[in-house]
Design an enzyme around this catalytic site. Structure first.
Site, PDB file in Angstrom:
ATOM      1  CB  ALA A 189       8.138  12.332  68.518  1.00 54.82           C
TER       2      ALA A 189
ATOM      3  CG  LEU B 147      11.515  12.098  70.194  1.00 61.42           C
ATOM      4  CD1 LEU B 147      11.728  11.155  69.022  1.00 61.42           C
ATOM      5  CD2 LEU B 147      12.187  11.539  71.452  1.00 61.42           C
TER       6      LEU B 147
ATOM      7  CG  HIS C 180       8.947  20.078  62.310  1.00 56.88           C
ATOM      8  ND1 HIS C 180       9.886  19.287  61.684  1.00 56.88           N
ATOM      9  CD2 HIS C 180       9.421  20.312  63.552  1.00 56.88           C
ATOM     10  CE1 HIS C 180      10.880  19.038  62.527  1.00 56.88           C
ATOM     11  NE2 HIS C 180      10.633  19.659  63.660  1.00 56.88           N
ATOM     12  CG  LEU C 181       6.265  25.635  58.094  1.00 57.15           C
ATOM     13  CD1 LEU C 181       6.580  26.737  57.089  1.00 57.15           C
ATOM     14  CD2 LEU C 181       5.190  26.100  59.079  1.00 57.15           C
ATOM     15  NE  ARG C 182       4.702  17.517  60.469  1.00 58.99           N
ATOM     16  CZ  ARG C 182       5.709  17.135  61.236  1.00 58.99           C
ATOM     17  NH1 ARG C 182       6.958  17.150  60.762  1.00 58.99           N
ATOM     18  NH2 ARG C 182       5.507  16.716  62.466  1.00 58.99           N
TER      19      ARG C 182
ATOM     20  CG  ASN D  26      11.540  16.672  59.724  1.00 65.25           C
ATOM     21  OD1 ASN D  26      11.068  17.773  59.445  1.00 65.25           O
ATOM     22  ND2 ASN D  26      11.146  15.979  60.771  1.00 65.25           N
TER      23      ASN D  26
ATOM     24  CE  LYS E  47      17.476  19.351  63.069  1.00 68.36           C
ATOM     25  NZ  LYS E  47      16.359  19.906  63.829  1.00 68.36           N
TER      26      LYS E  47
ATOM     27  CG  ASP F  61      10.658  20.895  67.594  1.00 70.61           C
ATOM     28  OD1 ASP F  61      10.499  20.705  66.379  1.00 70.61           O
ATOM     29  OD2 ASP F  61      11.085  20.017  68.364  1.00 70.61           O
TER      30      ASP F  61
ATOM     31  CG  HIS G  10      13.249  23.917  65.354  1.00 74.92           C
ATOM     32  ND1 HIS G  10      14.343  23.143  65.641  1.00 74.92           N
ATOM     33  CD2 HIS G  10      12.287  23.052  64.994  1.00 74.92           C
ATOM     34  CE1 HIS G  10      14.052  21.873  65.462  1.00 74.92           C
ATOM     35  NE2 HIS G  10      12.788  21.790  65.069  1.00 74.92           N
TER      36      HIS G  10
ATOM     37  CG  HIS H  78      14.665  20.709  69.749  1.00 73.22           C
ATOM     38  ND1 HIS H  78      15.704  19.852  70.013  1.00 73.22           N
ATOM     39  CD2 HIS H  78      14.278  20.444  68.479  1.00 73.22           C
ATOM     40  CE1 HIS H  78      15.930  19.108  68.953  1.00 73.22           C
ATOM     41  NE2 HIS H  78      15.093  19.446  68.015  1.00 73.22           N
TER      42      HIS H  78
ATOM     43  CG  HIS I  24       2.893  14.025  64.107  1.00 78.25           C
ATOM     44  ND1 HIS I  24       3.521  13.414  63.032  1.00 78.25           N
ATOM     45  CD2 HIS I  24       3.886  14.506  64.890  1.00 78.25           C
ATOM     46  CE1 HIS I  24       4.835  13.520  63.176  1.00 78.25           C
ATOM     47  NE2 HIS I  24       5.091  14.182  64.293  1.00 78.25           N
TER      48      HIS I  24
ATOM     49  CG  HIS J 194      17.294  16.014  66.879  1.00 77.99           C
ATOM     50  ND1 HIS J 194      15.944  16.246  66.924  1.00 77.99           N
ATOM     51  CD2 HIS J 194      17.539  15.049  67.812  1.00 77.99           C
ATOM     52  CE1 HIS J 194      15.388  15.451  67.830  1.00 77.99           C
ATOM     53  NE2 HIS J 194      16.339  14.707  68.378  1.00 77.99           N
TER      54      HIS J 194
HETATM   55  O1  DOR Z   1       8.972  15.795  68.411  1.00 77.99           O
HETATM   56  C1  DOR Z   1       9.538  15.966  67.337  1.00 77.99           C
HETATM   57  N1  DOR Z   1       8.835  16.010  66.178  1.00 77.99           N
HETATM   58  N2  DOR Z   1      10.856  16.072  67.300  1.00 77.99           N
HETATM   59  C2  DOR Z   1      11.543  16.103  66.147  1.00 77.99           C
HETATM   60  O2  DOR Z   1      12.743  16.192  66.192  1.00 77.99           O
HETATM   61  C3  DOR Z   1      10.841  15.970  64.852  1.00 77.99           C
HETATM   62  C4  DOR Z   1       9.447  16.406  64.956  1.00 77.99           C
HETATM   63  C5  DOR Z   1       8.601  16.000  63.771  1.00 77.99           C
HETATM   64  O3  DOR Z   1       9.022  16.213  62.624  1.00 77.99           O
HETATM   65  O4  DOR Z   1       7.503  15.473  63.982  1.00 77.99           O
HETATM   66 ZN    ZN Z   2      12.003  19.869  65.227  1.00 78.50          ZN
END
Ligand code: DOR
Ligand code: ZN
Length: 349
Positions: free
Chosen positions: A266, A222, A18-20, A44, A102, A250, A16, A177, A254, A139
């Site tokens: 988050a 989150l 997030h590579l953006r 996402n 997802k 996870d 899991h 998570h 940011h 989630h």
């Molecule tokens: O903290 C989080 N950040 N929880 C998520 O479910 C999404 C993630 C994000 O994409 O920043």
């Molecule tokens: Zn996530």
């Protein structure tokens, strides 16, 4: 170096992350590819990855952001919406483009506004996924503002998850998570088609970390960290040796300014020191011998994918975590910033 100070293990995967996209993708992806052979990539983005074509294009952007010899395989996921099409999903799964779907409940977290507003809206999709053996990644939080934010995961089990399992008892589900003793107990009590991922940060911090001496936005994610009793339940689950629990960072970068803000985003960026963080926890629990199962075996076994053949080495050595990773608008504060860690990831072989 004594053998207890060197940990040689099968190369791990991150189930899991997030590579953006764009500059942030180019800045962060190498950290994940350095430690992990494969990763389940969250969809996402804005707009979200909802079709086979979007997933193929995103996968190409990820690979283009890496050295050609990085040896990293991104495993793509499909973002479920109320209008998700079972045929498109099956086509992507059959073609090896989608590894899983997802489910973000609408408005649960970052870029989830196109998520599912009612689980009944995707019944046909879940039926198809159960039939073809495609995992559903959850989630697991309700979004009802009448429910306290610290209770949203436990309430999700009652209101949504129990129903999904009653309707689709053979559906492969990853409760992602997990942050509560309730989620751990639920996963332990269900059949082998239900598993969970656990992040490095939920193993190390409880909710007090967000408020220590002032508001600490870099510990906000989150699902939000819960009470100490829950953290301890997660540590027991992760280090238990149970095949139902496996690694999912996870990691969610940011830019610093988006975290240190009146309404901060988050997400915790843990990719640069992910294995060091897990190793520290397993070491503290006297369970270093179980790290390989958690990091490198339970995940592929659940997904029905081959185990990695490469190896990595973790060494007991001082390792200073910088305050920032990346430069300019891509500068991000990593998890463990400013700490001296006692484990170090040495390059894999
Ligand atoms: O903290 C989080 N950040 N929880 C998520 O479910 C999404 C993630 C994000 O994409 O920043
Ligand atoms: Zn996530």
């Amino acid at each position: 170096m004594p053998s207890s100070d060197v940990l040689l293990m099968r190369r791990p995967d991150d189930w899991h992350v997030h590579l953006r996209d764009g500059d942030m993708l180019r800045s962060v992806v190498g950290h994940t590819a350095r430690q992990f052979a494969r990763a389940i990539v969250m969809p996402n983005l804005s707009p979200p990855v909802t079709s086979v074509a979007l997933a193929v294009a995103y996968r190409m952007r990820i690979l283009a952001a890496l050295d050609p010899d990085a040896g990293f395989e991104p495993l793509m996921t499909c973002y479920l919406t109320d209008g998700a099409d079972p045929d498109e999903i099956e086509r992507g799964f059959a073609a090896g483009v989608f590894t899983a779907c997802k489910l973000y409940p609408a408005h649960a977290t970052t870029n989830s506004e196109h998520g599912v507003t009612d689980i009944r809206n995707i019944h046909r999709v879940l039926e198809r996924m159960q039939r073809i053996g495609m995992p559903l990644l959850l989630h697991g939080e309700v979004t009802d503002h009448g429910v306290d934010i610290f209770d949203r995961e436990a309430v999700f089990i009652e209101r949504v998850l129990l129903k999904v399992l009653a309707d689709f008892p053979a559906l492969k589900i990853v409760f992602e998570h997990v942050t509560t003793a309730e989620a751990v107990a639920f996963v332990e009590q269900t059949g082998p088609n239900v598993a969970a991922t656990i992040t490095p940060h939920h193993l190390r911090i409880n909710r007090n970390a967000m408020f220590e001496g002032g508001i600490r936005p870099h510990f906000y994610c989150l699902p939000v960290a819960k009470r100490e009793v829950h953290r301890l339940a997660l540590r027991r689950a992760a280090t238990s040796g149970s095949a139902k629990f496996f690694l999912g960072t996870d990691s969610a970068p940011h830019a610093v300014g988006k975290k240190e803000a009146a309404c901060g985003c988050a997400g915790i960026f843990n990719a640069p020191f992910a294995m060091e963080s897990y190793a520290t926890t397993f070491d503290e629990e006297g369970a270093l011998d179980r790290l390989e199962g958690f990091a490198s075996e339970h995940g592929p076994n659940f997904y029905g994918l081959p185990l990695n053949t490469g190896r990595i080495t973790l060494e007991r050595a001082s390792n200073v975590v910088p305050e920032r990773v990346g430069t300019g608008s891509e500068a991000v504060t990593p998890f463990h910033a400013g700490e001296i860690m006692r484990w170090r990831f040495a390059e894999g072989a």
